[in-house]
Design a protein around this motif. Sequence first.
Motif, PDB file in Angstrom:
ATOM      1  N   UNK A  57       0.803  -1.227   0.000  1.00  0.00           N
ATOM      2  CA  UNK A  57       0.000   0.000   0.000  1.00  0.00           C
ATOM      3  C   UNK A  57       0.833   1.272   0.000  1.00  0.00           C
ATOM      4  N   UNK A  58       2.135   1.124   0.123  1.00  0.00           N
ATOM      5  CA  UNK A  58       2.986   2.316   0.166  1.00  0.00           C
ATOM      6  C   UNK A  58       2.906   3.118  -1.127  1.00  0.00           C
ATOM      7  N   UNK A  59       2.850   4.427  -0.991  1.00  0.00           N
ATOM      8  CA  UNK A  59       2.950   5.364  -2.105  1.00  0.00           C
ATOM      9  C   UNK A  59       4.118   6.296  -1.783  1.00  0.00           C
ATOM     10  N   UNK A  60       4.491   7.210  -2.664  1.00  0.00           N
ATOM     11  CA  UNK A  60       5.583   8.140  -2.355  1.00  0.00           C
ATOM     12  C   UNK A  60       5.363   8.964  -1.095  1.00  0.00           C
ATOM     13  N   UNK A  61       4.134   8.957  -0.561  1.00  0.00           N
ATOM     14  CA  UNK A  61       3.844   9.700   0.664  1.00  0.00           C
ATOM     15  C   UNK A  61       4.672   9.190   1.841  1.00  0.00           C
ATOM     16  N   UNK A  62       5.082   7.919   1.806  1.00  0.00           N
ATOM     17  CA  UNK A  62       5.856   7.362   2.927  1.00  0.00           C
ATOM     18  C   UNK A  62       7.284   7.909   2.957  1.00  0.00           C
ATOM     19  N   UNK A  63       7.714   8.549   1.896  1.00  0.00           N
ATOM     20  CA  UNK A  63       9.060   9.116   1.855  1.00  0.00           C
ATOM     21  C   UNK A  63       9.077  10.465   2.569  1.00  0.00           C
ATOM     22  N   UNK A  64      10.021  10.627   3.477  1.00  0.00           N
ATOM     23  CA  UNK A  64      10.091  11.863   4.257  1.00  0.00           C
ATOM     24  C   UNK A  64      11.538  12.157   4.629  1.00  0.00           C
ATOM     25  N   UNK A  65      11.742  13.287   5.272  1.00  0.00           N
ATOM     26  CA  UNK A  65      13.062  13.659   5.784  1.00  0.00           C
ATOM     27  C   UNK A  65      12.963  13.767   7.296  1.00  0.00           C
ATOM     28  N   UNK A  73      13.988   9.095   4.953  1.00  0.00           N
ATOM     29  CA  UNK A  73      13.437   7.937   5.652  1.00  0.00           C
ATOM     30  C   UNK A  73      12.116   7.494   5.032  1.00  0.00           C
ATOM     31  N   UNK A  74      11.731   6.262   5.383  1.00  0.00           N
ATOM     32  CA  UNK A  74      10.385   5.766   5.125  1.00  0.00           C
ATOM     33  C   UNK A  74       9.635   5.934   6.438  1.00  0.00           C
ATOM     34  N   UNK A  75       8.548   6.684   6.414  1.00  0.00           N
ATOM     35  CA  UNK A  75       7.794   6.939   7.639  1.00  0.00           C
ATOM     36  C   UNK A  75       6.333   6.576   7.410  1.00  0.00           C
ATOM     37  N   UNK A  84       3.869   3.610  14.661  1.00  0.00           N
ATOM     38  CA  UNK A  84       4.557   4.435  13.679  1.00  0.00           C
ATOM     39  C   UNK A  84       5.999   3.968  13.569  1.00  0.00           C
ATOM     40  N   UNK A  85       6.433   3.744  12.340  1.00  0.00           N
ATOM     41  CA  UNK A  85       7.771   3.205  12.089  1.00  0.00           C
ATOM     42  C   UNK A  85       8.534   4.152  11.168  1.00  0.00           C
ATOM     43  N   UNK A  86       9.799   4.353  11.489  1.00  0.00           N
ATOM     44  CA  UNK A  86      10.658   5.215  10.679  1.00  0.00           C
ATOM     45  C   UNK A  86      11.901   4.408  10.305  1.00  0.00           C
ATOM     46  N   UNK A  87      12.131   4.217   9.005  1.00  0.00           N
ATOM     47  CA  UNK A  87      13.246   3.405   8.525  1.00  0.00           C
ATOM     48  C   UNK A  87      14.168   4.251   7.644  1.00  0.00           C
ATOM     49  N   UNK A  88      15.443   4.217   7.936  1.00  0.00           N
ATOM     50  CA  UNK A  88      16.415   4.976   7.139  1.00  0.00           C
ATOM     51  C   UNK A  88      16.449   4.446   5.706  1.00  0.00           C
ATOM     52  N   UNK A  89      16.504   5.365   4.760  1.00  0.00           N
ATOM     53  CA  UNK A  89      16.620   4.976   3.347  1.00  0.00           C
ATOM     54  C   UNK A  89      18.105   4.865   3.022  1.00  0.00           C
TER      55      UNK A  89
END
Length: 206
Positions: A57-65, A73-75, A84-89
């Motif tokens: 279900x991920x879209x580019x919206x999960x990409x953040x700083x 990160x992926x948030x 809520x999960x935050x993963x380093x890209x």
Amino acid sequence: MACHSPVDGTANSEDKRERYVTHQEYQEVYECAGNQVRLLMGLTYRTLQRPESDIIRWTPVVLATDPHSKQRVLFFEQEKTGRKVKIAVTDKIEVLIQKALGPVPRIDQPLVHNLKGEGYTYSGITSMLTKAIEKANKKRAKKELPLMDSFGFRDLKGKGATDMWLAGTPIEQIQLLCGHADKSTTEKYIKARWNATAQPNEIAVL
């Protein structure tokens, strides 16, 4: 072993999924798979997230700083747990993301999508994985090699966690990446997939 491909998006409890996919099996199936199956394989193995309820279900919206580290990160919020999960890209994940986005990314387009830009049902893309496994097994049969048991994308989540553990990654880091509230869940999740041979006591006493 039957392929784990629940049509309704559900899955067996994590501590009962004992299938460990070897590196060789992963590589052989990857070579036989289409781009979108490869993408979901890679994202599942790297992020250890649920492919059936989150990654698909991920879209580019999960990409953040990250506002603190300024790192990409992926948030996102896990569908099952609400955590809520935050993963380093990292570089490896960045390569997967760029392949998913394509030359003209759309903000509402799932990262894992077909040629029309539409997302897949989990059962649909799992059937594509199954076909890739069957194709890999045909190659094995021609070489008179043993056929591999089937597996699902969720087994690659377990493989990723197990591989990190075998490489010496602290269990707490794997727990954080998985989004498990309890470390014991992560331990069961890993040990269910790794049937190591016990070594006897060889201490000299005589």
